[in-house]
Design a protein around this motif. Structure first.
Motif, PDB file in Angstrom:
ATOM      1  N   ARG A 343      55.116 -21.257  18.912  1.00 36.70           N
ATOM      2  CA  ARG A 343      56.272 -21.521  18.048  1.00 36.70           C
ATOM      3  C   ARG A 343      57.040 -22.741  18.541  1.00 36.70           C
ATOM      4  O   ARG A 343      57.470 -23.587  17.744  1.00 36.70           O
ATOM      5  CB  ARG A 343      57.201 -20.296  18.024  1.00 36.70           C
ATOM      6  CG  ARG A 343      56.650 -19.111  17.282  1.00 36.70           C
ATOM      7  CD  ARG A 343      57.414 -17.843  17.644  1.00 36.70           C
ATOM      8  NE  ARG A 343      58.774 -17.851  17.118  1.00 36.70           N
ATOM      9  CZ  ARG A 343      59.208 -17.007  16.183  1.00 36.70           C
ATOM     10  NH1 ARG A 343      58.377 -16.122  15.651  1.00 36.70           N
ATOM     11  NH2 ARG A 343      60.455 -17.042  15.776  1.00 36.70           N
ATOM     12  N   TYR A 387      48.195 -20.387  13.341  1.00 35.35           N
ATOM     13  CA  TYR A 387      49.265 -19.594  13.955  1.00 35.35           C
ATOM     14  C   TYR A 387      49.536 -18.333  13.138  1.00 35.35           C
ATOM     15  O   TYR A 387      49.609 -17.223  13.677  1.00 35.35           O
ATOM     16  CB  TYR A 387      50.533 -20.444  14.067  1.00 35.35           C
ATOM     17  CG  TYR A 387      51.772 -19.681  14.461  1.00 35.35           C
ATOM     18  CD1 TYR A 387      51.920 -19.176  15.751  1.00 35.35           C
ATOM     19  CD2 TYR A 387      52.795 -19.460  13.543  1.00 35.35           C
ATOM     20  CE1 TYR A 387      53.057 -18.471  16.110  1.00 35.35           C
ATOM     21  CE2 TYR A 387      53.938 -18.762  13.902  1.00 35.35           C
ATOM     22  CZ  TYR A 387      54.057 -18.269  15.188  1.00 35.35           C
ATOM     23  OH  TYR A 387      55.179 -17.563  15.540  1.00 35.35           O
ATOM     24  N   THR A 391      48.914 -14.264  14.189  1.00 34.67           N
ATOM     25  CA  THR A 391      50.049 -13.353  14.376  1.00 34.67           C
ATOM     26  C   THR A 391      50.216 -12.389  13.202  1.00 34.67           C
ATOM     27  O   THR A 391      50.417 -11.196  13.397  1.00 34.67           O
ATOM     28  CB  THR A 391      51.344 -14.149  14.579  1.00 34.67           C
ATOM     29  OG1 THR A 391      51.599 -14.936  13.409  1.00 34.67           O
ATOM     30  CG2 THR A 391      51.239 -15.057  15.798  1.00 34.67           C
ATOM     31  N   ASP A 396      57.005 -14.267  11.723  1.00 37.49           N
ATOM     32  CA  ASP A 396      56.386 -15.575  11.906  1.00 37.49           C
ATOM     33  C   ASP A 396      56.373 -16.368  10.602  1.00 37.49           C
ATOM     34  O   ASP A 396      56.554 -17.589  10.603  1.00 37.49           O
ATOM     35  CB  ASP A 396      54.978 -15.413  12.465  1.00 37.49           C
ATOM     36  CG  ASP A 396      54.997 -14.797  13.850  1.00 37.49           C
ATOM     37  OD1 ASP A 396      55.741 -15.302  14.705  1.00 37.49           O
ATOM     38  OD2 ASP A 396      54.304 -13.791  14.070  1.00 37.49           O
TER      39      ASP A 396
END
Length: 668
Positions: A343, A387, A391, A396
């Protein structure tokens, strides 16, 4: 138990052999420690403390190494192993074994005395600890340590006349302030021992030279055309008396921080524990993968300007590059389950988006980033997409919506019109880029007015990435309920134009660049197969992989140009201009093994046979991890007989892509 890298005397029968193997550990802010397995320097960047003055850049050599000598009765044994002009110190003759597991460890034996030496870094600080454990023999001995200092840019030699310091000794601490920068205070603390001023060493010479370790010769640098000499500063020895049969634990700490609050052995244990915790978090339970997790850690560092994490492209000289960061992103931070770092990296680069461009690189100074890249921004879409796939948490998606999505839209709008460096979209929906002397793809070498690989026009991988970016934006805008900017319609247009214009029917593969129709067989086309959203029909994907396999596969990666091409250069060696002219003209690149293996198993439908072959392609990197930079993957190799590490000796995207495809083929 992870496999420990161990090297006995057969690996350093001569100092020349020992100079071929080196190690590196990082401190999480861009600083690092590195040396050879015999303890000396064979490149300009070697040093026990290379500090990042403005993390992660402005890297300066502070402590080159420590040199040891043990005296038993009147018999002196110098453990220093270093090459000089026309001579060498051969302390490796007393070295019995070198091992590397998180940190380097040297084990010496002199008569009946055993000495263990380790080097560790204080994570998050420009601090190094050198620890000694000594088992003395039946006679008293004197153990002498000579710290070898410097203050110069990493990678640049220095003249003795510039090595001037103000210095002070108080109790067990030596303080040096370089004349070149009065704002830097170098502190060396020793757990015990007496400082001895080397100016007092008796000599018959008219000009004593004991304050300098001069005329250092760097074997690897010489191989690449460096003809200069290097010098270091040695103002004091530290003498430690050891009684017969006594066991001693001694440490030195060198830092440019304001204080020293830990012992050297505490620093060592903390460094080991942190590294092993990363391995446990990743959860592979496999020696090869665990070692790659350890290797990955050194590239993930904090950037002062954002207060967030970024990725160094490679050691020992690269800073954080946008393209390299985004390609390495999945392997380094997603495959290792470092999602908080992921992140931070995405947010860090989002703050530097300018005119729809992600920075190409952050210079190793305090200057502004450079934006001369067409692909970094497109790889950014891939990083965001992967990403979220790893996740799959609502929080997110919220992070992407609040911090990143508008930047993706900005990039899309810039590319679908026109931005800097002649980057923009043509009427057929394809992306063009570059003009004049600009080099905006990863094949970016320019030698003066010579553009070595002029890929101006519409490069194949850029348009495969563009298509994937459009598909990703369509998925995201549906998930986040955002404005429809006609991503789907444009992606279909791009796919149609790509298939019509890039297919080279004669060579049964893709053109490297259109509209000039560069039919050189290069590895860039492999991304048209390996990226998540397929732009080619299955039968053409198979043909691309077959052509790349035949012309470009070279054990430790893919060649940058077919070995059958008349412009192919099979060796990357010699002076800089010769290396630059070969850099993308046949040189093998390690990171390209990742997209190749992904494409290979994809077109073979993940068959058992293809998985076995892919595992074989991957397993050779276990051999390479023992060579060159231990537990690192070199940037490049020769196109012919890929074996010796070339270029940057451990590269972020090389480590990342090997770990990524390990996870992919072993389904970990």
């Amino acid at each position: 138990m992870d496999r420990i890298y161990s090297y006995g005397r057969s690996f350093f029968k001569t100092i020349k052999e020992g100079n071929e193997l080196n190690w590196v550990i990082g401190n999480g802010i861009g600083g690092f420690s590195n040396s050879t397995i015999t303890g000396g320097s064979s490149v300009l960047h070697h040093g026990y403390l290379v500090a990042a003055l403005n993390p992660p850049v402005n890297r300066y050599l502070i402590l080159t190494r420590t040199q040891e000598e043990i005296e038993i009765s009147n018999r002196k044994y110098d453990l220093t192993s270093q090459s000089y002009i026309n001579k060498s110190k051969n302390g490796h003759e007393y070295l019995e074994r070198f091992t590397f597991d998180c940190i380097p460890e040297y084990r010496y034996r002199v008569e009946d005395v055993y000495i263990k030496k380790t080097i560790s870094m204080d994570y998050g600080y420009n601090t190094v600890a050198i620890c000694y454990e000594i088992e003395n023999g039946i006679e008293e001995s004197n153990f002498k340590i000579t710290p070898v200092f410097n203050y110069r840019l990493a990678g640049e030699a220095i003249e003795k006349s510039k090595l001037k310091f103000n210095q002070e000794i108080k109790d067990n601490m030596l303080t040096l302030i370089p004349n070149e920068n009065k704002n830097i205070k170098i502190t060396l603390k020793t757990s015990e021992g007496d400082f001895y001023d080397r100016k007092l060493i008796p000599t018959n010479l008219a000009t004593p030279n004991y304050l300098y370790e001069d005329n250092n010769y760097y074997q690897i640098e010489n191989r690449t055309g460096f003809l200069g000499l290097d010098n270091h500063y040695t103002p004091y020895d530290i003498n430690i008396k050891i009684k017969a049969n006594e066991n001693k634990r001694i440490y030195l700490i060198c830092t440019i921080e304001d204080e020293i609050s830990k012992t050297g052995f505490q620093i060592e244990e903390e460094y080991k524990k942190r590294t092993n915790d990363l391995v446990l978090r990743a959860g592979y339970n496999d020696n090869f993968a665990n070692n790659l997790v350890k290797a990955a850690d050194h590239f993930i560092v904090k950037r002062n300007s954002t207060g967030l994490k970024t990725i160094l492209a490679g050691y020992p000289w690269f800073t954080d590059w946008g393209r390299d960061t985004m390609i390495a992103f999945e392997g380094l931070v997603l495959c290792t389950k470092r999602f908080d770092d992921a992140r931070e990296i995405l947010e860090s680069f989002s703050r530097y988006v300018k005119g729809g461009l992600i920075p190409n690189l952050f210079p190793d100074t305090n200057t502004d980033p450079l934006y001369n890249t067409v692909d970094a921004s497109l790889w950014y879409f891939q990083a965001v997409y992967k990403y979220l796939k790893y996740t799959e948490r609502e929080e997110d998606y919220k992070f992407i919506e609040n911090k990143i999505y508008d930047k993706l839209v900005e990039i899309f709008k810039a590319y679908s019109t026109r931005t800097e460096f002649s980057i923009g979209m043509d009427t057929d929906g394809l992306i063009f880029a570059g003009s004049g002397l600009d080099q905006v793809t990863w094949m970016d070498v320019r030698v003066g007015e010579i553009v070595v690989t002029p890929r101006h026009g519409k490069p194949v991988e850029i348009n495969a990435l563009w298509y994937n970016a459009l598909c990703i934006m369509e998925e995201l805008r549906i998930k986040l309920n955002k404005e429809d900017l006609k991503y789907r319609e444009l992606s279909e247009k791009v796919k149609k134009a790509f298939n019509k214009k890039f297919w080279n029917n004669e060579k049964q593969c893709l053109y490297d660049v259109i509209d000039k129709k560069d039919d050189s067989i290069r590895p860039n086309q492999i991304w048209a197969v390996s990226l998540p959203f397929s732009i080619l029909p299955k039968e053409k994907e198979k043909l691309v992989v077959s052509t790349v396999h035949k012309h470009l596969y070279s054990t430790y990666g893919l060649r940058s140009l077919s070995f059958m091409d008349e412009n192919y250069k099979g060796k990357y060696i010699g002076e800089l201009i010769n290396r630059d002219l070969a850099y993308h003209m046949g040189t093998t690149w390690s990171f390209l093994i990742g997209p190749f293996i992904t494409a290979y198993i994809k077109v073979n439908d993940f068959s058992e046979t293809s998985i076995i072959r892919a595992k074989g392609m991957l397993s050779v990197f276990e051999d390479h991890l023992k060579d060159g930079c231990i537990n690192g993957i070199a940037e490049i190799f020769d196109g012919d007989f890929s074996s010796t590490s070339r270029g940057c000796y451990t590269q972020a995207w090389g480590v990342a892509e090997v770990l990524r495809v390990f996870k992919e083929i072993y389904r970990k």
